[in-house]
Scaffold this active site. Structure first.
Site, PDB file in Angstrom:
ATOM      1  N   CYS A  56      63.893  33.031 -34.804  1.00 29.87           N
ATOM      2  CA  CYS A  56      62.598  33.350 -35.408  1.00 29.87           C
ATOM      3  C   CYS A  56      62.751  34.562 -36.312  1.00 29.87           C
ATOM      4  CB  CYS A  56      61.592  33.657 -34.298  1.00 29.87           C
ATOM      5  SG  CYS A  56      59.961  34.097 -34.904  1.00 29.87           S
ATOM      6  N   HIS A 100      56.607  25.599 -32.886  1.00 31.45           N
ATOM      7  CA  HIS A 100      57.049  26.998 -32.972  1.00 31.45           C
ATOM      8  C   HIS A 100      56.047  27.822 -33.792  1.00 31.45           C
ATOM      9  CE1 HIS A 100      60.392  30.118 -33.531  1.00 31.45           C
ATOM     10  NE2 HIS A 100      59.455  30.502 -34.388  1.00 31.45           N
ATOM     11  N   GLU A 101      55.649  27.283 -34.945  1.00 30.37           N
ATOM     12  CA  GLU A 101      54.739  28.042 -35.824  1.00 30.37           C
ATOM     13  C   GLU A 101      53.336  28.133 -35.231  1.00 30.37           C
ATOM     14  OE1 GLU A 101      56.141  29.743 -37.959  1.00 30.37           O
ATOM     15  OE2 GLU A 101      58.020  28.657 -38.019  1.00 30.37           O
ATOM     16  N   HIS A 104      52.787  30.866 -32.816  1.00 31.03           N
ATOM     17  CA  HIS A 104      52.548  32.209 -33.360  1.00 31.03           C
ATOM     18  C   HIS A 104      51.063  32.534 -33.418  1.00 31.03           C
ATOM     19  CE1 HIS A 104      56.462  33.825 -34.481  1.00 31.03           C
ATOM     20  NE2 HIS A 104      56.814  32.691 -35.041  1.00 31.03           N
TER      21      HIS A 104
END
Ligand SMILES: [Zn+2]
Length: 130
Positions: A56, A100-101, A104
């Site tokens: 990341c 994954h995004e 966030h």
């Protein structure tokens, strides 16, 4: 700067639910999205992992281990590139990058999902992506 396949706005200090991804598909074509308010509306029970774990832009230190992700997801979002609301049925690498995004948005980082007791453990019937 480091190369990446995705970034979320919060990584640039912008507290909005926005992300951008550029991910090659199996034919080597580029799948590009710039999404606002992306949300996962369905997900497979089956899990998948990137074989060598994840990295990341916001995490300097390397964290070893498999990061469990849903093998298939459906995402709804507003795509700023197409200027419309879209539904993405994602699997394989794209599904992992989107998860994954989207993580966030809630401050979850990939290493939060690594099994601390057994970092390289893969669930039965899961998919390992090279
Ligand atoms: Zn990240």
């Amino acid at each position: 700067l480091r190369p990446a396949v995705g970034i979320a706005a919060i990584q640039l200090g912008i507290p909005k639910k926005m992300l951008a991804v550029v991910v090659p598909d199996e034919e080597g074509n580029s799948q590009e999205f710039a999404l606002a308010n992306a949300r996962i509306v369905s997900e497979s029970v089956q899990l998948s992992y990137l074989k060598n774990g994840e990295g990341c832009l916001s995490v300097e230190k390397e964290h070893q281990g498999l990061v469990p992700r849903h093998a298939r997801i459906t995402v709804k979002a507003y795509d700023l590139l197409q200027d419309k609301e879209i539904t993405i049925k994602a699997s394989d690498y794209l599904a992992i990058v989107l998860q994954h995004e989207i993580d966030h948005f809630s401050g979850t980082l990939f290493y939060d999902r690594i099994n601390q007791n057994d970092p390289w453990h893969a669930e039965k019937d899961s998919i390992i992506i090279e």
